[in-house]
Design a protein around this motif. Sequence first.
Motif, PDB file in Angstrom:
ATOM      1  N   ASP A 186      -1.420   7.075   2.375  1.00 63.69           N
ATOM      2  CA  ASP A 186      -1.280   6.210   3.644  1.00 63.69           C
ATOM      3  C   ASP A 186      -0.726   5.037   3.420  1.00 63.69           C
ATOM      4  OD1 ASP A 186      -3.606   5.290   2.426  1.00 63.69           O
ATOM      5  OD2 ASP A 186      -4.438   4.805   4.045  1.00 63.69           O
ATOM      6  N   ALA A 187      -0.398   4.403   4.688  1.00 66.12           N
ATOM      7  CA  ALA A 187       0.193   3.095   4.657  1.00 66.12           C
ATOM      8  C   ALA A 187      -0.596   1.821   4.559  1.00 66.12           C
ATOM      9  CB  ALA A 187       1.318   2.825   5.934  1.00 66.12           C
ATOM     10  N   ARG A 188      -1.942   2.246   4.349  1.00 60.61           N
ATOM     11  CA  ARG A 188      -2.781   1.021   3.988  1.00 60.61           C
ATOM     12  C   ARG A 188      -3.187   1.121   2.508  1.00 60.61           C
ATOM     13  NH1 ARG A 188      -7.366   1.023   8.482  1.00 60.61           N
ATOM     14  NH2 ARG A 188      -7.195   3.485   8.238  1.00 60.61           N
ATOM     15  N   CYS A 189      -2.764   2.059   1.770  1.00 54.74           N
ATOM     16  CA  CYS A 189      -3.173   2.283   0.432  1.00 54.74           C
ATOM     17  C   CYS A 189      -4.620   2.272   0.163  1.00 54.74           C
ATOM     18  CB  CYS A 189      -2.586   1.163  -0.668  1.00 54.74           C
ATOM     19  SG  CYS A 189      -0.758   1.025  -0.614  1.00 54.74           S
ATOM     20  N   SER A 190      -5.182   3.120   0.971  1.00 54.33           N
ATOM     21  CA  SER A 190      -6.831   3.525   1.066  1.00 54.33           C
ATOM     22  C   SER A 190      -7.003   4.867   0.508  1.00 54.33           C
ATOM     23  CB  SER A 190      -7.293   3.130   2.397  1.00 54.33           C
ATOM     24  OG  SER A 190      -6.878   3.951   3.207  1.00 54.33           O
ATOM     25  N   ILE A 191      -6.176   5.896   0.716  1.00 52.36           N
ATOM     26  CA  ILE A 191      -6.155   7.038   0.514  1.00 52.36           C
ATOM     27  C   ILE A 191      -5.481   7.556  -0.774  1.00 52.36           C
ATOM     28  CG2 ILE A 191      -6.117   9.621   0.880  1.00 52.36           C
ATOM     29  CD1 ILE A 191      -6.388   8.509   3.971  1.00 52.36           C
ATOM     30  N   ALA A 192      -6.125   7.623  -2.024  1.00 54.39           N
ATOM     31  CA  ALA A 192      -5.183   7.930  -3.153  1.00 54.39           C
ATOM     32  C   ALA A 192      -4.853   9.236  -3.321  1.00 54.39           C
ATOM     33  CB  ALA A 192      -6.376   7.413  -4.524  1.00 54.39           C
ATOM     34  N   GLY A 193      -3.674   9.369  -4.038  1.00 58.76           N
ATOM     35  CA  GLY A 193      -3.068  10.639  -4.066  1.00 58.76           C
ATOM     36  C   GLY A 193      -1.687  10.765  -3.643  1.00 58.76           C
ATOM     37  N   LYS A 194      -0.843  11.713  -3.909  1.00 62.89           N
ATOM     38  CA  LYS A 194       0.556  12.163  -3.332  1.00 62.89           C
ATOM     39  C   LYS A 194       0.527  12.501  -2.177  1.00 62.89           C
ATOM     40  CE  LYS A 194       2.854  12.070  -7.996  1.00 62.89           C
ATOM     41  NZ  LYS A 194       3.813  12.928  -8.733  1.00 62.89           N
ATOM     42  N   PRO A 195       1.512  12.194  -1.034  1.00 61.26           N
ATOM     43  CA  PRO A 195       1.543  12.690   0.225  1.00 61.26           C
ATOM     44  C   PRO A 195       1.942  14.244   0.061  1.00 61.26           C
ATOM     45  CG  PRO A 195       2.777  10.613   0.196  1.00 61.26           C
ATOM     46  CD  PRO A 195       2.342  11.010  -1.268  1.00 61.26           C
ATOM     47  N   GLY A 196       1.452  15.110   0.649  1.00 60.44           N
ATOM     48  CA  GLY A 196       1.785  16.374   0.877  1.00 60.44           C
ATOM     49  C   GLY A 196       0.906  17.269  -0.190  1.00 60.44           C
TER      50      GLY A 196
ATOM     51  N   SER B 190       3.757  -0.476  -0.009  1.00 58.28           N
ATOM     52  CA  SER B 190       4.938  -0.256   0.402  1.00 58.28           C
ATOM     53  C   SER B 190       5.404   1.346  -0.277  1.00 58.28           C
ATOM     54  CB  SER B 190       6.153  -1.277   0.056  1.00 58.28           C
ATOM     55  OG  SER B 190       7.320  -1.004   0.523  1.00 58.28           O
ATOM     56  N   GLN B 191       6.326   1.925   0.423  1.00 56.55           N
ATOM     57  CA  GLN B 191       7.031   3.059  -0.151  1.00 56.55           C
ATOM     58  C   GLN B 191       7.959   2.792  -1.236  1.00 56.55           C
ATOM     59  OE1 GLN B 191       7.628   5.528   3.471  1.00 56.55           O
ATOM     60  NE2 GLN B 191       6.341   6.576   2.724  1.00 56.55           N
ATOM     61  N   THR B 192       8.676   1.636  -0.839  1.00 53.19           N
ATOM     62  CA  THR B 192       9.939   1.158  -1.936  1.00 53.19           C
ATOM     63  C   THR B 192       9.531  -0.046  -2.370  1.00 53.19           C
ATOM     64  OG1 THR B 192      10.704   0.203  -0.062  1.00 53.19           O
ATOM     65  CG2 THR B 192      11.596   2.673  -0.366  1.00 53.19           C
ATOM     66  N   PRO B 193      10.305  -0.250  -3.485  1.00 53.98           N
ATOM     67  CA  PRO B 193      10.191  -1.814  -4.269  1.00 53.98           C
ATOM     68  C   PRO B 193      10.480  -2.889  -3.231  1.00 53.98           C
ATOM     69  CG  PRO B 193      11.237  -0.335  -5.641  1.00 53.98           C
ATOM     70  CD  PRO B 193      11.083   0.537  -4.331  1.00 53.98           C
ATOM     71  N   PRO B 194       9.821  -3.804  -2.833  1.00 52.60           N
ATOM     72  CA  PRO B 194      10.069  -4.862  -1.998  1.00 52.60           C
ATOM     73  C   PRO B 194      11.213  -5.874  -2.859  1.00 52.60           C
ATOM     74  CG  PRO B 194       7.810  -5.249  -2.702  1.00 52.60           C
ATOM     75  CD  PRO B 194       8.175  -3.879  -3.401  1.00 52.60           C
ATOM     76  N   GLY B 195      11.452  -5.823  -3.949  1.00 53.43           N
ATOM     77  CA  GLY B 195      12.297  -6.851  -4.542  1.00 53.43           C
ATOM     78  C   GLY B 195      12.032  -7.221  -5.941  1.00 53.43           C
ATOM     79  N   SER B 196      12.843  -8.034  -6.446  1.00 58.10           N
ATOM     80  CA  SER B 196      12.600  -8.165  -7.881  1.00 58.10           C
ATOM     81  C   SER B 196      11.359  -9.576  -8.327  1.00 58.10           C
ATOM     82  CB  SER B 196      13.782  -8.946  -8.471  1.00 58.10           C
ATOM     83  OG  SER B 196      14.306 -10.196  -7.923  1.00 58.10           O
ATOM     84  N   GLY B 197      10.925 -10.154  -7.043  1.00 61.71           N
ATOM     85  CA  GLY B 197       9.553 -10.689  -7.170  1.00 61.71           C
ATOM     86  C   GLY B 197       8.287 -10.122  -7.094  1.00 61.71           C
ATOM     87  N   TRP B 198       8.350  -8.727  -7.135  1.00 65.53           N
ATOM     88  CA  TRP B 198       6.991  -7.947  -6.948  1.00 65.53           C
ATOM     89  C   TRP B 198       6.982  -7.059  -8.258  1.00 65.53           C
ATOM     90  CZ3 TRP B 198       4.181  -8.702  -2.582  1.00 65.53           C
ATOM     91  CH2 TRP B 198       4.606  -9.479  -1.645  1.00 65.53           C
ATOM     92  N   GLU B 199       5.729  -6.737  -8.492  1.00 65.54           N
ATOM     93  CA  GLU B 199       5.478  -5.745  -9.613  1.00 65.54           C
ATOM     94  C   GLU B 199       4.409  -4.886  -9.114  1.00 65.54           C
ATOM     95  OE1 GLU B 199       3.630  -7.962 -12.761  1.00 65.54           O
ATOM     96  OE2 GLU B 199       2.062  -8.826 -11.505  1.00 65.54           O
TER      97      GLU B 199
END
Length: 81
Positions: A70-80, A53-62
């Motif tokens: 990318d949205a699958r968290c498969s390509i490391a690095g910052k976009p752009g 996710s691009q944003t924290p999903p909530g307090s129950g997540w770390e």
Amino acid sequence: MSTIHRRRMTPLKSVLRAALLLFAIQYDCGIAWSAPAAWHKWRSKMDGTLICSQTPPGSGWEKVDGPYKDARCSIAGKPGA
């Protein structure tokens, strides 16, 4: 016969108008050059489920890992970058 009177723009008004125009141009250019947000892996504190996710999903997540491009968290690095 009526006469139309034009008010002269005071120096302060012309400076304010120019400053506002410059601010608008800078703001517009800043938006055009901004990169998308990075993606991160998040783990549920309840059952260990992993999501991306691009944003924290909530307090129950770390945050576990990132950033990713990318949205699958498969390509490391910052976009752009």
